[in-house]
Design a protein around this motif. Structure first.
Motif, PDB file in Angstrom:
ATOM      1  N   ILE A 181       0.833  -1.203   0.000  1.00 55.82           N
ATOM      2  CA  ILE A 181       0.000   0.000   0.000  1.00 55.82           C
ATOM      3  C   ILE A 181       0.867   1.251   0.000  1.00 55.82           C
ATOM      4  CG2 ILE A 181      -1.650   1.327   1.381  1.00 55.82           C
ATOM      5  CD1 ILE A 181      -2.856  -1.354   2.264  1.00 55.82           C
ATOM      6  N   ASP A 182       1.922   1.244   0.795  1.00 55.43           N
ATOM      7  CA  ASP A 182       2.808   2.406   0.865  1.00 55.43           C
ATOM      8  C   ASP A 182       3.471   2.711  -0.476  1.00 55.43           C
ATOM      9  OD1 ASP A 182       2.220   2.732   3.527  1.00 55.43           O
ATOM     10  OD2 ASP A 182       4.070   1.819   4.267  1.00 55.43           O
ATOM     11  N   HIS A 183       3.567   1.704  -1.321  1.00 53.03           N
ATOM     12  CA  HIS A 183       4.207   1.891  -2.628  1.00 53.03           C
ATOM     13  C   HIS A 183       3.187   1.901  -3.760  1.00 53.03           C
ATOM     14  CE1 HIS A 183       7.742   0.957  -0.206  1.00 53.03           C
ATOM     15  NE2 HIS A 183       8.450   1.507  -1.163  1.00 53.03           N
ATOM     16  N   GLY A 184       1.942   2.214  -3.428  1.00 52.85           N
ATOM     17  CA  GLY A 184       0.928   2.413  -4.452  1.00 52.85           C
ATOM     18  C   GLY A 184       0.377   1.154  -5.077  1.00 52.85           C
ATOM     19  N   LEU A 185       0.562   0.014  -4.410  1.00 57.05           N
ATOM     20  CA  LEU A 185       0.047  -1.244  -4.920  1.00 57.05           C
ATOM     21  C   LEU A 185      -1.096  -1.725  -4.029  1.00 57.05           C
ATOM     22  CD1 LEU A 185       3.483  -2.920  -5.641  1.00 57.05           C
ATOM     23  CD2 LEU A 185       1.926  -1.943  -7.336  1.00 57.05           C
ATOM     24  N   LEU A 186      -1.983  -2.507  -4.603  1.00 56.41           N
ATOM     25  CA  LEU A 186      -3.168  -2.964  -3.877  1.00 56.41           C
ATOM     26  C   LEU A 186      -3.026  -4.448  -3.552  1.00 56.41           C
ATOM     27  CD1 LEU A 186      -5.956  -2.029  -2.856  1.00 56.41           C
ATOM     28  CD2 LEU A 186      -6.913  -2.897  -4.993  1.00 56.41           C
ATOM     29  N   PRO A 187      -2.964  -4.815  -2.272  1.00 59.79           N
ATOM     30  CA  PRO A 187      -2.827  -6.233  -1.922  1.00 59.79           C
ATOM     31  C   PRO A 187      -4.167  -6.949  -1.875  1.00 59.79           C
ATOM     32  CG  PRO A 187      -2.643  -4.879   0.058  1.00 59.79           C
ATOM     33  CD  PRO A 187      -2.826  -3.935  -1.092  1.00 59.79           C
TER      34      PRO A 187
END
Length: 236
Positions: free
Chosen positions: A34-40
């Motif tokens: 999330i911190d790197h703009g990705l959605l888990p």
């Protein structure tokens, strides 16, 4: 989407044993995404040892994963199979009069978790117990990685005695042709620290090349509040 593309867009989190920190590592990885703009997309297909609250079974690990991943998915999707007894999943199922089948019950969950992954999504699938503990009547936990073709993150406790279990797990994964994205040495709150403690990280880095041709990185994960140690996984 090719199999190779999918393989680079998620992980199966396995462990040398139960209680070594799979959920802590999985949650930290979800927050890093999330911190790197990705959605888990997080999944704990089976959880045992659930407690009853308001008439429903509450999976503590599944709830923690959902919160770490931003609560954008329903808990029923993250952890759909829940048992009360804190034992291996197939035994817990039998105690409740059920038969847990990988092909019938678990494979559809894994298929759905990887369906139509957007460009910025990553899937994290957490096992239930050690990698060679039973997951269903017809599968061990390691089957999660075999079936999905996702690389494994191997979580192991950073304490005395971890080397044998970790190297055995690495050999087992290698024999099954399962790529290992990283070995995460997790220091749990009650694990001792100090000058007399073993240097597991350097010992593993010394021995891994003697077991497998391409050793995975060894990550020391000592503070869940500062999960930056897991950043190399995002860049792999």
């Amino acid at each position: 989407m090719s199999t190779r593309d999918q393989d680079q867009r998620g992980w199966v989190v396995l462990a040398t044993d139960t209680g070594v920190g799979k959920t802590v590592v999985s949650c930290a990885l979800a927050r890093q995404l999330i911190d790197h703009g990705l959605l888990p997309r997080v999944r704990k297909p089976v959880e045992t040892g659930c407690e009853i609250h308001d008439g429903e079974r509450h999976p503590a690990d599944g709830i923690a994963l959902r919160e770490a991943a931003g609560q954008h998915e329903r808990l029923e999707a993250i952890c759909p199979i829940r048992y009360l007894t804190p034992v291996a999943a197939p035994e817990a199922a039998r105690r409740e009069g059920e038969i847990l089948s990988f092909k019938r019950d678990l494979a559809p969950i894994l298929d759905q978790a990887r369906t139509d992954l957007a460009h910025g999504e990553r899937v994290i699938i957490e096992s239930a117990g050690g990698l060679l503990s039973p997951l269903a009547d017809d599968a061990l936990n390691v089957r999660l990685a075999e079936y999905t073709h996702l690389p494994a993150i191997l979580v192991t406790p950073d304490r005395l005695g971890t080397l044998s279990a970790t190297l055995s797990a690495v050999e087992s994964l290698h024999q099954r042709h399962i790529p290992i994205a990283a070995i995460v040495l997790n220091r749990r709150p009650n694990d001792p620290i100090g000058p007399d403690c073993p240097d597991n990280a350097n010992s593993l880095r010394e021995w891994l090349p003697q077991l497998i041709p391409t050793p995975p990185p060894v990550i020391c994960f000592h503070d869940p509040q500062h999960p930056g140690a897991l950043l190399p996984l995002l860049n792999a």
